[in-house]
Scaffold this motif. Sequence first.
Motif, short mmCIF file in Angstrom:
data_model
loop_
_atom_site.label_atom_id
_atom_site.label_comp_id
_atom_site.label_asym_id
_atom_site.label_seq_id
_atom_site.Cartn_x
_atom_site.Cartn_y
_atom_site.Cartn_z
N GLY A 1 0.79 -1.23 0.00
CA GLY A 1 0.00 0.00 0.00
C GLY A 1 0.82 1.28 0.00
N ALA A 2 2.07 1.20 -0.49
CA ALA A 2 2.96 2.38 -0.40
C ALA A 2 2.39 3.57 -1.17
CB ALA A 2 4.34 2.01 -0.93
N VAL A 3 1.82 3.30 -2.34
CA VAL A 3 1.28 4.41 -3.15
C VAL A 3 0.02 4.95 -2.48
CG1 VAL A 3 0.30 5.02 -5.40
CG2 VAL A 3 2.32 3.54 -5.28
N ALA A 4 -0.84 4.05 -2.03
CA ALA A 4 -2.06 4.47 -1.35
C ALA A 4 -1.71 5.34 -0.14
CB ALA A 4 -2.86 3.24 -0.90
N LYS A 5 -0.62 4.99 0.53
CA LYS A 5 -0.18 5.74 1.71
C LYS A 5 0.25 7.16 1.31
CE LYS A 5 2.18 4.55 5.96
NZ LYS A 5 3.12 3.65 6.60
N LYS A 6 0.95 7.24 0.17
CA LYS A 6 1.41 8.56 -0.31
C LYS A 6 0.22 9.50 -0.55
CE LYS A 6 5.54 7.56 -3.10
NZ LYS A 6 6.05 7.60 -4.48
N PHE A 7 -0.87 8.92 -1.06
CA PHE A 7 -2.06 9.73 -1.33
C PHE A 7 -2.94 9.88 -0.07
CE2 PHE A 7 -2.34 10.66 -5.88
CZ PHE A 7 -1.28 9.91 -6.37
N GLY A 8 -2.66 9.05 0.93
CA GLY A 8 -3.45 9.11 2.16
C GLY A 8 -4.76 8.37 2.05
N VAL A 9 -4.75 7.23 1.36
CA VAL A 9 -6.00 6.45 1.23
C VAL A 9 -5.80 4.99 1.67
CG1 VAL A 9 -7.12 7.91 -0.49
CG2 VAL A 9 -5.59 6.08 -1.27
N LEU A 10 -4.75 4.75 2.48
CA LEU A 10 -4.55 3.40 3.02
C LEU A 10 -5.27 3.32 4.36
CD1 LEU A 10 -3.11 0.68 2.42
CD2 LEU A 10 -1.26 1.49 3.90
N ARG A 11 -6.21 2.40 4.48
CA ARG A 11 -6.99 2.26 5.70
C ARG A 11 -6.20 1.51 6.77
NH1 ARG A 11 -12.87 2.84 4.80
NH2 ARG A 11 -13.21 1.31 6.46
N SER A 12 -6.68 1.56 7.98
CA SER A 12 -5.93 0.96 9.09
C SER A 12 -5.87 -0.56 9.00
CB SER A 12 -6.55 1.39 10.43
OG SER A 12 -7.89 0.94 10.49
N ASP A 13 -6.75 -1.19 8.22
CA ASP A 13 -6.71 -2.65 8.09
C ASP A 13 -5.93 -3.10 6.85
OD1 ASP A 13 -8.47 -1.89 6.15
OD2 ASP A 13 -10.07 -3.28 6.71
N GLY A 14 -5.27 -2.16 6.18
CA GLY A 14 -4.38 -2.54 5.07
C GLY A 14 -5.00 -2.53 3.69
N VAL A 15 -6.32 -2.30 3.59
CA VAL A 15 -6.91 -2.12 2.25
C VAL A 15 -7.01 -0.62 2.00
CG1 VAL A 15 -8.21 -4.28 2.39
CG2 VAL A 15 -9.36 -2.14 2.98
N THR A 16 -7.38 -0.27 0.77
CA THR A 16 -7.45 1.17 0.48
C THR A 16 -8.89 1.65 0.57
OG1 THR A 16 -7.89 1.08 -1.90
CG2 THR A 16 -5.59 0.87 -1.20
N GLU A 17 -9.01 2.95 0.54
CA GLU A 17 -10.34 3.55 0.41
C GLU A 17 -10.85 3.29 -1.00
OE1 GLU A 17 -11.71 4.69 2.92
OE2 GLU A 17 -10.18 5.51 4.24
N ARG A 18 -12.14 3.54 -1.19
CA ARG A 18 -12.68 3.56 -2.54
C ARG A 18 -12.53 5.02 -3.00
NH1 ARG A 18 -15.36 -0.11 -4.30
NH2 ARG A 18 -16.06 -0.77 -2.24
N ALA A 19 -11.43 5.31 -3.69
CA ALA A 19 -11.09 6.70 -3.96
C ALA A 19 -10.78 6.96 -5.43
CB ALA A 19 -9.88 7.09 -3.12
N LEU A 20 -11.18 8.14 -5.87
CA LEU A 20 -10.91 8.55 -7.25
C LEU A 20 -10.10 9.85 -7.22
CD1 LEU A 20 -14.50 7.98 -8.66
CD2 LEU A 20 -12.45 6.83 -9.52
N PHE A 21 -9.05 9.87 -8.02
CA PHE A 21 -8.25 11.09 -8.18
C PHE A 21 -8.20 11.41 -9.67
CE2 PHE A 21 -6.73 9.08 -4.33
CZ PHE A 21 -6.53 10.13 -3.45
N VAL A 22 -8.47 12.66 -10.00
CA VAL A 22 -8.30 13.09 -11.39
C VAL A 22 -7.10 14.03 -11.43
CG1 VAL A 22 -9.34 14.33 -13.33
CG2 VAL A 22 -10.77 12.84 -11.90
N ILE A 23 -6.12 13.65 -12.24
CA ILE A 23 -4.86 14.40 -12.30
C ILE A 23 -4.72 14.97 -13.71
CG2 ILE A 23 -2.34 14.15 -12.12
CD1 ILE A 23 -3.11 11.60 -10.28
N ASP A 24 -4.46 16.26 -13.81
CA ASP A 24 -4.40 16.87 -15.15
C ASP A 24 -3.03 16.65 -15.81
OD1 ASP A 24 -2.64 18.78 -14.17
OD2 ASP A 24 -4.14 20.39 -14.10
N LYS A 25 -2.88 17.20 -17.00
CA LYS A 25 -1.66 16.94 -17.77
C LYS A 25 -0.42 17.56 -17.15
CE LYS A 25 -4.30 16.50 -22.00
NZ LYS A 25 -4.68 17.09 -23.28
#
Lengths: 191, 202
Positions: B148-172
């Motif tokens: 979950g290293a990437v999820a952690k960087k974005f702050g969407v790693l939950r305390s039980d080790g799975v991620t949130e259900r999260a959407l990020f839109v990143i521009d060019k």
Amino acid sequence: MKKTFAHSMILTLLILFMVYPAVADNKAPQKGETLPAFNLPIPKTSAEKAYLGLSGEGVFKIPQIKAKVVIVEIYSMYCPFCQKDAPGINELYHLIEKTPGLKNKMKIIGIGAGNTPFEVDTFKKTYQVPFPLFPDKDFTIHKACGEVRTPYFIVVKINDDGSHRIVHSQLGDYPGPEPFLDLVLKASELK
Amino acid sequence: MQTKKCIHWIGLVGLLSVLPFCQTAFATSDAFKENIYKGETLKPVDSKLMVNVGSQAPDFTLPSVAGGKMTLSRYRGGKNVVLSFVPAAWTPVCSDQWPGYNIIKGIFEQNDAILFGITVDNIPTLFAWTNQMGKLWFPVLSDFWPHGAVAKKFGVLRSDGVTERALFVIDKKGIIRYIDVHDINKRPPLEDLVGALEKLGK
């Protein structure tokens, strides 16, 4: 104080009534039964109103559709098998519409389990679905139908007196337009 | 009298408190047969975002189910990127999300965007699971190790080790333009994501 008690009791009962459908262990609609009680919105377009033989605004129940047999598909835009079957269900629609003896007797509708109006519209556009699709955004109908997996087909026979009966139901396994039409004709004894 | 009134309200609050525990609604596709694990309703969000709308998206490189590795910054100057984190393979709502994105490739293309699907599952699990969805047009990436290293960087790693259900839109330019850390128990409505994509060009 009596008033307060009465108020809280009424409120409690109302909440129970609201919660009950969410927790009730509904089962999947089966042959021989009637449909669970739910309403659908009368379509906005005149073409869809004409197809279903409905008019005005508001809501309707499936047995109010002007037909002898209604095929109901509970589907989802997010369901791979529903996506795969979509062209074949469209073919079934065209097969019915081009058969003079069936055109005004058999109708198809789809109910998008958990799908918003936008999602229903996306599915309709993607697969050019020619029959009416209805959103079930909050899973209300899906829950009333026992939270079936999708696609789930329900064939409803409507009698002249307005009563109705489920004559066939099946989970997935869509066999293609001709075999499915044969199955529906046999189950509904539609001549 | 106050006490009795209080009892009534306690009863009411008690009843209302049952509501969140009613099982989450979802419609499972028959494509997954009986293989979807039905868990309990979870805490809607269980992490703290580490990024904001307007900030530079943290770069990452992750292995793809299709083979090879994908690096976010490679798309800078070229494409808008949507990241769809879903909590776990073989769970109800997750199994119900990416197949929907699979039929709207056209909407992504119209908005000059690509999609990365990401979970913390390992590649073989993701391979078996996504195979049930039909052929996906977008890469599915594994954030399994370091877990979950990437999820952690974005702050969407939950305390039980799975991620949130999260959407990020990143521009060019690599700037985050939309974030939806959704209630884990519910699927994000498609119109919200499409609306965010359509805003990019304006």
